[in-house]
Write an enzyme that holds these catalytic residues in place. Sequence first.
Site, short mmCIF file in Angstrom:
data_model
loop_
_atom_site.label_atom_id
_atom_site.label_comp_id
_atom_site.label_asym_id
_atom_site.label_seq_id
_atom_site.Cartn_x
_atom_site.Cartn_y
_atom_site.Cartn_z
N SER A 1 -10.76 -3.88 5.25
CA SER A 1 -9.30 -3.06 5.44
C SER A 1 -8.58 -2.63 6.46
CB SER A 1 -9.46 -1.61 4.91
OG SER A 1 -8.51 -1.25 4.34
N THR B 1 0.85 -1.11 -0.09
CA THR B 1 -0.31 0.06 -0.12
C THR B 1 0.53 1.90 -0.08
OG1 THR B 1 -1.79 -1.32 0.97
CG2 THR B 1 -1.82 0.73 1.42
N ASN C 1 -3.20 -3.47 -3.19
CA ASN C 1 -3.73 -5.14 -1.67
C ASN C 1 -1.58 -5.08 -2.26
OD1 ASN C 1 -3.96 -6.36 0.12
ND2 ASN C 1 -4.85 -8.18 -1.15
N1 GLY Z 1 -4.83 -4.40 1.31
C1 GLY Z 1 -4.84 -4.10 2.49
C2 GLY Z 1 -5.66 -3.57 3.39
O1 GLY Z 1 -6.57 -2.41 3.02
O2 GLY Z 1 -5.43 -2.88 5.02
#
Ligand code: GLY
Length: 588
Positions: free
Chosen positions: A467, A396, A416
């Site tokens: 998330s 991220t 992701n």
């Molecule tokens: N893809 C990592 C999150 O959204 O936490």
Amino acid sequence: MLIISRFFMPACLGILISLNAVLVYSDSLDNPILDKNARFHPVVSQLGMVVSQEEIASKVGADILEAGGNAIDAAVATGFALAVTLPRAGNLGGGGFMLVHLADKNKTIAIDYREMAPSTASRDMFLNQEGNVDNQKARYSAQSSGVPGTVAGLLYALDHYGSMSIKDVLKPAIKLASQGFEVNYDLSDSLLQSKQRLQQHSASKNYFYKPDGSHYKPGDLFIQSDLSATLQRISKQGTDGFYKGKTADLIVDQMQRSGGLISLQDLAGYKVIERKPVCGTYRDHKICAMPPPSSGGIHLVQMLNILENFELMPMGHNSAAYIHHLTEAMRSAYADRSLYLGDPDFTPVPINQLIDKNYAKALSQQINPHKARQSKDVYPGLEKWVAAKNSESEETTHYSTWDKQGNIVTNTYTLNFAYGNGIAVDGAGFLLNNEMDDFSAKPGSANGYGLIGGTANAVEPYKRPLSSMTPTIVFNANNKPTLASGSPGGSTIITIVLQMILNSIEFDMGIAEATSAARIHHQWLPDRVFYEKGISVDSLRLLKSMGHDISTSSRVLGSTQSIATNGQYLVGSADPRRQGAAAIPQGN
Ligand code: GLY
């Protein structure tokens, strides 16, 4: 850049700041937000500031501020620029969360542009015939892609809170894609590391590697013509340039070739949702962060609430006692995350109970100050408490912008994993996310970050996967913003932001020192304390003797990109953990 020793500072600080110079401090100063962290190179501005994982993109945002744009204009321009210069995490094909603070209204808004499950997604779509999770399918297939939210999210922010035209904020990204930019070490290394995975897909191979298959080297010019054409369609047609017409057709063609689920109707139906941030207090500060479908805000506030019941400062920063209490707070919060959190439009999330100070007090009383609990003995605790009360990648990327009027954006967005599922949309030049892996494919099974989830986070059509992204703003006792921060790091994001806040409020560190200090992480399961290099062997030995299973993290923990203020000027701090990040002041 100027290297300035403390002996010259009293005389030249005012002059240099008023000239808006970039200051790199070589020694300490008698200034409350600078002196303690001088060796960590904070960057100062009396105007605006942009801090991101990639220097060219930070400069794009700073230039937008200099051209008269506000923090939102700068954030949108930086977001599109990162989609060009940081392809592993900057994106058009992913999604994220943005917190916007509007200075004139003293109001903070949360913008949810998380990916959405396609209409044909189903609860058991990632299970094989034996009923086990097929990780390859959940993480690397075209079915791992949710409907992207980034373009809609950035344009929503611009439309509602920005001041410039789409054309003006997209111009720098279009130029970077069409004319190319010089590859830096970070991008070159990252493309080399991901070569095998990306080269499995012909479009990704063509877009991100040279015709002979080799990776771009530092100093090479990297041109992305198809991405430039997609950005130009967005510039001319707004969201329709992505969610309808040619770009949408290219996405759906790619889905059909690769066996993915996203349809033209799914794209046309994508909606940004403006939500109320989750806010709490720690000592005399207010903390606002992202609400569900991110778990970030709730668990950040919950952990701060638990920890407020202890005198942390006398324990000493990163002492065994401090890490023990942090770990136990993290253990309780992540146990709750596994059961109660999901998309609030599909499953009721008990936000108020989870951030209740009395609930946190009850959890704090379960912590033995001298002995580690075992995660197998720690369960999601709310029902028990309510009953008692009634009877009781990770890849991220985060960036922050702050303008001279005091408007702030703190934004975390992602594909992701690094480069998402590795599948680029042929003809459109961008990569797709693998965010469907953030759903809980099967209750009790771990996702790519080892996070366990339950039915609240099961796959459903149109639902948004849970998330951990935690864009956050901290306010002082006078309700003035003092810190904007956030981080990448998958499951570790929430605990990283927690430590940024504790370093800053509890341990009175300047922002750059708070950024650089070694971090730890615990997420209930696996029952292990991950730690970065820099935690003393004495602390580690004591933690083991208390019963903690400890392990060096195989990766650095996060990469915060933060801006703080003392009310007079801004101090930006790019995280030194990963190459390429930069704090760029307006006018530099
Ligand atoms: N893809 C990592 C999150 O959204 O936490």
